[in-house]
Motif scaffolding. Sequence first.
Motif, short mmCIF file in Angstrom:
data_model
loop_
_atom_site.label_atom_id
_atom_site.label_comp_id
_atom_site.label_asym_id
_atom_site.label_seq_id
_atom_site.Cartn_x
_atom_site.Cartn_y
_atom_site.Cartn_z
N ILE A 129 0.77 -1.21 -0.06
CA ILE A 129 0.08 -0.08 0.05
C ILE A 129 0.66 1.35 -0.08
N PHE A 130 2.30 1.10 0.34
CA PHE A 130 3.14 2.14 0.21
C PHE A 130 3.81 2.39 -1.07
N GLY A 131 3.54 1.57 -2.05
CA GLY A 131 4.06 1.45 -3.44
C GLY A 131 4.80 0.36 -3.58
N SER A 132 5.08 -0.02 -4.97
CA SER A 132 5.77 -1.31 -5.34
C SER A 132 7.13 -1.61 -4.62
N GLU A 133 7.79 -0.14 -4.41
CA GLU A 133 9.30 -0.50 -3.88
C GLU A 133 9.44 -0.63 -2.30
N SER A 134 8.18 -0.48 -1.83
CA SER A 134 8.12 -0.33 -0.22
C SER A 134 8.61 -1.62 0.63
N GLU A 135 8.49 -2.82 -0.24
CA GLU A 135 8.68 -3.97 0.60
C GLU A 135 10.36 -4.07 0.52
N ALA A 136 11.02 -3.88 -0.31
CA ALA A 136 12.54 -3.97 -0.34
C ALA A 136 13.07 -2.66 0.72
N VAL A 137 12.33 -1.56 0.72
CA VAL A 137 12.87 -0.57 1.50
C VAL A 137 12.56 -1.03 2.97
N PHE A 138 11.26 -1.55 3.40
CA PHE A 138 10.88 -1.83 4.59
C PHE A 138 11.69 -3.15 5.47
N THR A 139 11.93 -4.04 4.25
CA THR A 139 12.73 -5.06 4.82
C THR A 139 14.15 -4.88 5.41
N GLN A 140 14.81 -3.63 4.79
CA GLN A 140 16.04 -3.60 5.04
C GLN A 140 16.29 -2.29 6.20
N ALA A 182 7.58 0.87 20.25
CA ALA A 182 6.95 -0.08 21.17
C ALA A 182 6.70 -1.16 20.37
N ILE A 183 6.02 -1.18 19.31
CA ILE A 183 5.77 -2.12 18.49
C ILE A 183 6.59 -2.98 17.54
N LEU A 184 7.53 -2.30 16.87
CA LEU A 184 8.26 -2.80 16.22
C LEU A 184 9.81 -2.98 16.79
N VAL A 197 3.26 1.07 10.44
CA VAL A 197 3.85 0.30 11.68
C VAL A 197 3.59 -1.28 11.00
N ILE A 198 2.24 -1.40 10.76
CA ILE A 198 1.72 -2.85 10.60
C ILE A 198 2.57 -3.34 9.27
N SER A 199 2.48 -2.60 8.12
CA SER A 199 3.32 -3.04 6.84
C SER A 199 4.82 -3.22 7.30
N ILE A 200 5.20 -2.51 7.97
CA ILE A 200 6.98 -2.86 8.26
C ILE A 200 6.78 -4.26 9.13
N GLY A 201 5.86 -4.40 10.21
CA GLY A 201 5.95 -5.57 11.11
C GLY A 201 5.52 -6.91 10.22
N LYS A 202 4.87 -6.55 9.38
CA LYS A 202 4.51 -7.90 8.64
C LYS A 202 5.60 -8.38 7.96
N LEU A 203 6.37 -7.52 7.43
CA LEU A 203 7.72 -8.06 6.73
C LEU A 203 8.73 -8.35 7.58
N ARG A 204 8.69 -8.18 8.92
CA ARG A 204 9.43 -8.38 10.01
C ARG A 204 9.17 -9.28 11.11
N ASN A 205 8.28 -10.39 10.95
CA ASN A 205 8.02 -11.40 11.77
C ASN A 205 7.24 -10.71 13.08
N LEU A 206 6.27 -9.60 12.60
CA LEU A 206 5.68 -9.14 14.00
C LEU A 206 4.45 -10.35 14.13
N ASN A 207 4.18 -10.71 15.16
CA ASN A 207 3.09 -11.36 15.55
C ASN A 207 1.83 -11.36 14.74
N GLU A 208 1.38 -12.40 14.05
CA GLU A 208 -0.01 -12.23 13.39
C GLU A 208 -1.17 -11.72 14.18
N SER A 209 -1.16 -12.42 15.43
CA SER A 209 -2.41 -11.91 16.23
C SER A 209 -2.34 -10.55 16.74
#
Length: 606
Positions: free
Chosen positions: A278-289, A314-316, A414-426
């Motif tokens: 949702i932050f754009g097609s390149e966001s995944e690469a940026v959020f992962t690193q 606190a969350i990430l 926060v959630i988009s970054i968390g999703k790519l970095r193993n933030l707990n699904e629940s």
Amino acid sequence: MCGIVGALAQRDVSSILLEGLRRLEYRGYDSAGLAIINQQKLERFRALGKVQQLTDRVPLDQAGKIGIAHTRWATHGKPSETNAHPHFSRDRIAVVHNGIIENYREIRENLLAAGYEFASETDTEVIAHLIESYYEDDLYAAVKQAVDQLRGAFSLGIIATGDSPALVACRRGSPLVVGVGIHENFIASDVSALLPVTNRFVYLDEGDFVVLNAEGYALYDSAGKPKELEITVSERTGDSTFKGNYRHFMQKEIHEQARAITDCLVGRIDTTTVLDSIFGSESEAVFTQLQNIQIVACGTSYHAGLVAKYWIEAILGISCQVEVASEFRYRKTVVPKHTLFVTLSQSGETADTLAALRNLSSDNYCGSLSICNVPESPLVRESSLVLMTRAGPEIGVASTKAFTTQLVSMLLLVISIGKLRNLNESRIASIVRELIELPRQIEQLLRLDAQIELIAEDFIDKQHALFLGRGEHYPIAMEGALKLKEISYIHAEAYPAGELKHGPLALVDSEMPVIVVTPNDELLEKLQSNMQEVKARGGKLYVFAHQGAKLDQSGDDVVVEMDCETSWVTPILSTIPLQLLSYHVAVLRGTDIDQPRNLAKSVTVE
Ligand code: M6R
């Protein structure tokens, strides 16, 4: 800040220009003016105060098919009729200007030596004379020569008398759009000014010039090379700039927040998570690193950044710094590796925030993200990642729905970054549920309106107020204080409640209202102690208490019970009653709520 409108048509344009100015009023201004070419002669009308005062001076049947108009927010020279734009040179050239000319003094000296006479104290008047000094029969050529000598951030609209009427405009650091009509074209600093006449716009790039003439319009880049730009069809309607049944835009915008947040969420979440990219097609690469986040913003947007810092850390568990743009842009900074640079801005054209983005030089940034409410704004166009807040046009100078949608957007981040970095699904699912519930909870809190209106009466004669908060409610206290001072002109300060006894407690007496939001969280007990400190000094407490927050109340305290449980979205909810309080205090004090004195909606100069 200053607003520009210009038109070249086959019909008389004064009413188009005046309507355009009226629609730009929200940007903030102190005087207004208009110049028209009528039968080869420049005619000018100017007024100190509101656009209505200018309208009263322009004859209903004013003729003229080419003209420029302006709302001025004083920078060089006090607000007055003589300093109001348009500025003329030798009755041949008329100029309107948004921004600042930094080298106007030296140009003025040269022009004085060349025999030009100055009628105003503005930096703008040098532009008019400079253009006149080059003008023979090609207005664009003269403007180009003059602009090449100017330093600063600005946009301009210029008309001149002569055989072939033309309107020339340029953009150098201050926004400007071209409105494309049928056999008529326009310019404006904001599309909202032109919505009654067109929905087709060309967004000029930095440094571009546009020439409107009888044949249509022509675009040139900063080097003078002809260029083309795409026409964008705007989905906005003229209606968004009307108050409907509300008394003020701010009131309307406070009450629109549930809808605005729903719009911000639509298509971006499902019932358990945030959708991909949702932050754009390149966001995944940026959020992962990324390993660090730097947020930069001004005013209310800065407060949204401060709240987000609590969430991000606190969350990430990712470090996050937040700084006001006017400081950040001039500071030597140490940038940790893989830092994501985030700007928050309602308008997307705030000069300091934009400069902070443009000045980024370190290779340690892994991307730039703009969270913004205005599509096509410079911040959006110049950032690598974008999320639009979709709050809809915010007209009141005091930011309300832009703030709450910025907070929602930051939680989506926060959630988009968390999703790519193993933030707990629940954990993700529970924050998403809170977001889904948010609009309904806001509607519920808006029902406190009548109760808060009554409380506002206590503030009519107050000179000062103190806002206290702890944790992520400290920035909410800051936002509450900013809202109150901005529209009611009551001096208000916010403190982290724990700082009270380190100084501000000296200010507390029976004349000092102290406003506290009390979430039912682990800091409640500490907050209660701070509230006792206030009471012991005779201060009066106004408490916005969340569900379950048990308070040691005394008879004097004013307590508003908020029907909301403590959760991640609590700061968003806590904002609502503080907005209502400021609004009602300002109504009772009779201030200009939508256009508070000295303030501008879009702060396009430093
Ligand atoms: O357009 P921006 O969000 O960048 O504007 C930043 C500030 O100028 C703005 O938030 C200002 O503080 C508001 N008037 C506050 O209500």
